[in-house]
Design a protein around this motif. Structure first.
Motif, PDB file in Angstrom:
ATOM      1  N   ALA A 147       0.883  -1.089  -0.081  1.00 42.67           N
ATOM      2  CA  ALA A 147      -0.054   0.028   0.011  1.00 42.67           C
ATOM      3  C   ALA A 147       0.929   1.289  -0.093  1.00 42.67           C
ATOM      4  O   ALA A 147       1.640   1.422   1.062  1.00 42.67           O
ATOM      5  CB  ALA A 147      -0.990   0.134   1.207  1.00 42.67           C
ATOM      6  N   GLU A 148       0.857   2.069  -1.103  1.00 42.28           N
ATOM      7  CA  GLU A 148       1.577   3.079  -1.002  1.00 42.28           C
ATOM      8  C   GLU A 148       1.025   4.230  -0.111  1.00 42.28           C
ATOM      9  O   GLU A 148       1.940   5.355   0.313  1.00 42.28           O
ATOM     10  CB  GLU A 148       1.483   3.834  -2.397  1.00 42.28           C
ATOM     11  CG  GLU A 148       2.180   3.001  -3.460  1.00 42.28           C
ATOM     12  CD  GLU A 148       1.887   3.669  -5.053  1.00 42.28           C
ATOM     13  OE1 GLU A 148       1.259   4.517  -5.034  1.00 42.28           O
ATOM     14  OE2 GLU A 148       2.466   3.100  -5.899  1.00 42.28           O
ATOM     15  N   ASP A 149       0.010   4.411   0.288  1.00 36.94           N
ATOM     16  CA  ASP A 149      -0.378   5.133   1.312  1.00 36.94           C
ATOM     17  C   ASP A 149      -0.259   4.900   2.837  1.00 36.94           C
ATOM     18  O   ASP A 149      -0.719   5.677   3.543  1.00 36.94           O
ATOM     19  CB  ASP A 149      -1.996   5.670   1.286  1.00 36.94           C
ATOM     20  CG  ASP A 149      -2.933   4.318   1.449  1.00 36.94           C
ATOM     21  OD1 ASP A 149      -2.185   3.350   1.454  1.00 36.94           O
ATOM     22  OD2 ASP A 149      -3.968   4.748   1.746  1.00 36.94           O
ATOM     23  N   ARG A 150       0.310   3.854   3.137  1.00 38.73           N
ATOM     24  CA  ARG A 150       0.643   3.195   4.415  1.00 38.73           C
ATOM     25  C   ARG A 150       1.614   4.087   4.951  1.00 38.73           C
ATOM     26  O   ARG A 150       2.757   4.199   4.657  1.00 38.73           O
ATOM     27  CB  ARG A 150       0.880   1.758   4.424  1.00 38.73           C
ATOM     28  CG  ARG A 150       2.303   1.404   4.320  1.00 38.73           C
ATOM     29  CD  ARG A 150       2.466  -0.067   4.235  1.00 38.73           C
ATOM     30  NE  ARG A 150       3.613  -0.381   4.750  1.00 38.73           N
ATOM     31  CZ  ARG A 150       5.003  -0.491   3.792  1.00 38.73           C
ATOM     32  NH1 ARG A 150       4.726   0.205   2.522  1.00 38.73           N
ATOM     33  NH2 ARG A 150       6.140  -0.859   3.963  1.00 38.73           N
ATOM     34  N   LYS A 151       1.113   4.847   6.360  1.00 36.32           N
ATOM     35  CA  LYS A 151       2.251   5.286   6.981  1.00 36.32           C
ATOM     36  C   LYS A 151       1.983   4.743   8.522  1.00 36.32           C
ATOM     37  O   LYS A 151       1.272   5.632   9.390  1.00 36.32           O
ATOM     38  CB  LYS A 151       2.199   6.913   6.962  1.00 36.32           C
ATOM     39  CG  LYS A 151       2.784   7.382   5.600  1.00 36.32           C
ATOM     40  CD  LYS A 151       2.353   8.847   5.693  1.00 36.32           C
ATOM     41  CE  LYS A 151       2.607   9.468   4.042  1.00 36.32           C
ATOM     42  NZ  LYS A 151       2.446  10.894   4.111  1.00 36.32           N
ATOM     43  N   LEU A 152       2.331   3.570   8.749  1.00 39.71           N
ATOM     44  CA  LEU A 152       2.031   2.956  10.046  1.00 39.71           C
ATOM     45  C   LEU A 152       3.059   2.946  11.150  1.00 39.71           C
ATOM     46  O   LEU A 152       4.284   2.719  10.624  1.00 39.71           O
ATOM     47  CB  LEU A 152       1.601   1.464   9.540  1.00 39.71           C
ATOM     48  CG  LEU A 152       0.342   1.278   8.718  1.00 39.71           C
ATOM     49  CD1 LEU A 152       0.286  -0.276   8.208  1.00 39.71           C
ATOM     50  CD2 LEU A 152      -0.836   2.096   9.172  1.00 39.71           C
ATOM     51  N   PRO A 153       2.740   3.009  12.366  1.00 36.97           N
ATOM     52  CA  PRO A 153       3.618   2.958  13.226  1.00 36.97           C
ATOM     53  C   PRO A 153       4.230   1.502  13.215  1.00 36.97           C
ATOM     54  O   PRO A 153       3.424   0.499  12.928  1.00 36.97           O
ATOM     55  CB  PRO A 153       3.122   3.021  14.711  1.00 36.97           C
ATOM     56  CG  PRO A 153       1.908   3.767  14.254  1.00 36.97           C
ATOM     57  CD  PRO A 153       1.380   3.495  12.697  1.00 36.97           C
ATOM     58  N   LYS A 154       5.439   1.130  13.825  1.00 31.26           N
ATOM     59  CA  LYS A 154       5.774  -0.213  13.459  1.00 31.26           C
ATOM     60  C   LYS A 154       5.262  -1.459  14.375  1.00 31.26           C
ATOM     61  O   LYS A 154       5.210  -2.405  13.915  1.00 31.26           O
ATOM     62  CB  LYS A 154       7.312  -0.206  13.939  1.00 31.26           C
ATOM     63  CG  LYS A 154       8.445   0.692  13.212  1.00 31.26           C
ATOM     64  CD  LYS A 154       8.470  -0.031  11.858  1.00 31.26           C
ATOM     65  CE  LYS A 154       9.502   0.898  10.827  1.00 31.26           C
ATOM     66  NZ  LYS A 154       9.650   0.090   9.520  1.00 31.26           N
ATOM     67  N   ASP A 155       4.623  -0.821  15.562  1.00 33.23           N
ATOM     68  CA  ASP A 155       4.040  -1.718  16.410  1.00 33.23           C
ATOM     69  C   ASP A 155       2.832  -2.340  15.614  1.00 33.23           C
ATOM     70  O   ASP A 155       2.232  -3.593  15.529  1.00 33.23           O
ATOM     71  CB  ASP A 155       3.672  -1.397  17.686  1.00 33.23           C
ATOM     72  CG  ASP A 155       2.949   0.069  17.796  1.00 33.23           C
ATOM     73  OD1 ASP A 155       2.761   0.417  16.629  1.00 33.23           O
ATOM     74  OD2 ASP A 155       2.566   0.449  18.959  1.00 33.23           O
ATOM     75  N   LEU A 156       1.947  -1.381  15.114  1.00 33.29           N
ATOM     76  CA  LEU A 156       0.631  -1.711  14.430  1.00 33.29           C
ATOM     77  C   LEU A 156       1.030  -2.321  13.156  1.00 33.29           C
ATOM     78  O   LEU A 156       0.449  -3.389  12.608  1.00 33.29           O
ATOM     79  CB  LEU A 156      -0.021  -0.258  13.903  1.00 33.29           C
ATOM     80  CG  LEU A 156      -1.298  -0.617  13.353  1.00 33.29           C
ATOM     81  CD1 LEU A 156      -2.324  -1.532  14.065  1.00 33.29           C
ATOM     82  CD2 LEU A 156      -1.967   0.654  12.874  1.00 33.29           C
ATOM     83  N   GLU A 157       2.026  -2.154  12.408  1.00 32.02           N
ATOM     84  CA  GLU A 157       2.436  -2.696  11.109  1.00 32.02           C
ATOM     85  C   GLU A 157       2.637  -4.140  11.400  1.00 32.02           C
ATOM     86  O   GLU A 157       2.399  -5.120  10.387  1.00 32.02           O
ATOM     87  CB  GLU A 157       3.813  -1.983  10.578  1.00 32.02           C
ATOM     88  CG  GLU A 157       4.121  -2.491   9.111  1.00 32.02           C
ATOM     89  CD  GLU A 157       4.944  -1.601   8.253  1.00 32.02           C
ATOM     90  OE1 GLU A 157       5.171  -1.885   7.116  1.00 32.02           O
ATOM     91  OE2 GLU A 157       5.771  -0.933   9.061  1.00 32.02           O
ATOM     92  N   ALA A 158       3.217  -4.422  12.507  1.00 34.21           N
ATOM     93  CA  ALA A 158       3.834  -5.777  12.611  1.00 34.21           C
ATOM     94  C   ALA A 158       2.475  -6.584  13.150  1.00 34.21           C
ATOM     95  O   ALA A 158       2.550  -8.039  12.755  1.00 34.21           O
ATOM     96  CB  ALA A 158       4.691  -6.048  13.766  1.00 34.21           C
ATOM     97  N   GLU A 159       1.465  -6.189  13.539  1.00 33.40           N
ATOM     98  CA  GLU A 159       0.321  -6.917  14.051  1.00 33.40           C
ATOM     99  C   GLU A 159      -0.818  -6.822  13.226  1.00 33.40           C
ATOM    100  O   GLU A 159      -1.735  -7.671  13.130  1.00 33.40           O
ATOM    101  CB  GLU A 159      -0.220  -6.323  15.520  1.00 33.40           C
ATOM    102  CG  GLU A 159       0.713  -6.568  16.427  1.00 33.40           C
ATOM    103  CD  GLU A 159       0.896  -7.993  16.936  1.00 33.40           C
ATOM    104  OE1 GLU A 159      -0.022  -8.694  16.667  1.00 33.40           O
ATOM    105  OE2 GLU A 159       2.026  -8.262  17.379  1.00 33.40           O
ATOM    106  N   LEU A 160      -1.062  -5.760  12.052  1.00 28.19           N
ATOM    107  CA  LEU A 160      -1.751  -5.647  11.235  1.00 28.19           C
ATOM    108  C   LEU A 160      -1.984  -6.819  10.388  1.00 28.19           C
ATOM    109  O   LEU A 160      -3.335  -7.216  10.288  1.00 28.19           O
ATOM    110  CB  LEU A 160      -1.593  -4.285  10.327  1.00 28.19           C
ATOM    111  CG  LEU A 160      -2.943  -3.986   9.615  1.00 28.19           C
ATOM    112  CD1 LEU A 160      -4.087  -3.908  10.484  1.00 28.19           C
ATOM    113  CD2 LEU A 160      -2.421  -2.600   8.825  1.00 28.19           C
ATOM    114  N   PRO A 161      -1.136  -7.592   9.712  1.00 30.33           N
ATOM    115  CA  PRO A 161      -1.652  -8.669   9.015  1.00 30.33           C
ATOM    116  C   PRO A 161      -2.476  -9.638   9.776  1.00 30.33           C
ATOM    117  O   PRO A 161      -3.499 -10.267   9.308  1.00 30.33           O
ATOM    118  CB  PRO A 161      -0.342  -9.288   8.371  1.00 30.33           C
ATOM    119  CG  PRO A 161       0.621  -8.141   8.500  1.00 30.33           C
ATOM    120  CD  PRO A 161       0.248  -7.376   9.679  1.00 30.33           C
TER     121      PRO A 161
END
Length: 248
Positions: A147-161
């Protein structure tokens, strides 16, 4: 070499025949009432041959999980190639999911009676289902990573999938029980919740939401940890499909 290729092709045909026959009998008789012997007899193969390709009925269902996932992957590749926003990528994945599983709606209801049992190896949260679960979580990781618009904090990015996998399981459960024409209620729920999820993800990146986000993610991680007396507690957490060090 040609002889070996012929044997391989024949083996794949036999394996596919046994799987199709099993699904047919599961629909007719139910999962519990169908035996491996009945499957072999209907398929016209020796019982030993049936056990050669599938050691149990559970393996047949795991093969079914794998097949539906491959069908989904084939349909979703174009979506992931062309869609750029997290919302559109998630929407495309969920739309293709519902389309590819629709032919199995009646069978899914029959299977759910067994898969809903927490002790069943067919439960989507079971250890036996981990390979299938991991594959779907990796698909959602691809949704997020591309996703080109993703600007996620690292903690959320790790758990989101894994969170998206849980969300998609909820949609599938609703779909199993949906008796509306064309599963229109499920489609409406899916489309509106995808919009809601996209908005919540955006909100979670705001500095003001940082403490709330951390509290929620901490709670999710704690809920994955085994408690005293629970099976597997001695050996520590099982590990998630994408983050093995964080519990699963």
């Amino acid at each position: 070499m040609a002889e070996a290729a012929g044997k391989t092709a024949k083996g794949e045909q036999t394996r596919a025949l046994i799987l199709e026959t099993a699904l047919e009998l599961f629909r007719e008789r139910g999962y519990e009432e169908t035996t491996m012997r009945a499957i072999a007899e209907r398929a016209g193969v020796a019982l030993g041959s049936a056990y050669y390709y599938f050691r149990s009925k559970e393996q047949l269902i795991q093969a079914f999980y794998g097949r539906t996932h491959q069908e989904h992957l084939e349909e979703v590749r174009e979506v992931l190639r062309t869609q750029r926003t997290l919302r559109d990528r998630l929407l495309g994945v969920m739309q293709t999911k519902l389309r590819t599983i629709e032919p199995y709606h009646r069978f899914a209801g029959i299977l759910f009676r067994t898969a809903a049992d927490p002790e069943s190896p067919l439960n989507p949260f079971s250890e036996e289902s981990l390979p299938a679960r991991r594959e779907v979580i990796e698909l959602f990781a691809e949704v997020v990573d591309g996703a080109e618009d993703r600007k996620l904090p690292k903690d959320l990015e790790a758990e989101l999938p894994e969170l998206l996998w849980t969300y998609h399981m909820g949609i599938v459960l609703f779909w199993i029980h949906d008796r509306s024409p064309g599963r229109v209620r499920t489609w409406r729920l899916m489309e509106r919740t995808v919009d809601l999820i996209a908005r919540l993800i955006q909100l979670s990146t705001l500095p003001l939401m940082g403490p709330v986000r951390k509290m929620v993610l901490k709670l999710l991680i704690e809920l994955r940890q085994p408690v005293s007396g629970e099976e597997g507690a001695e050996g520590g957490p099982e590990g998630s499909a994408r983050n093995p060090g964080q519990g699963g």
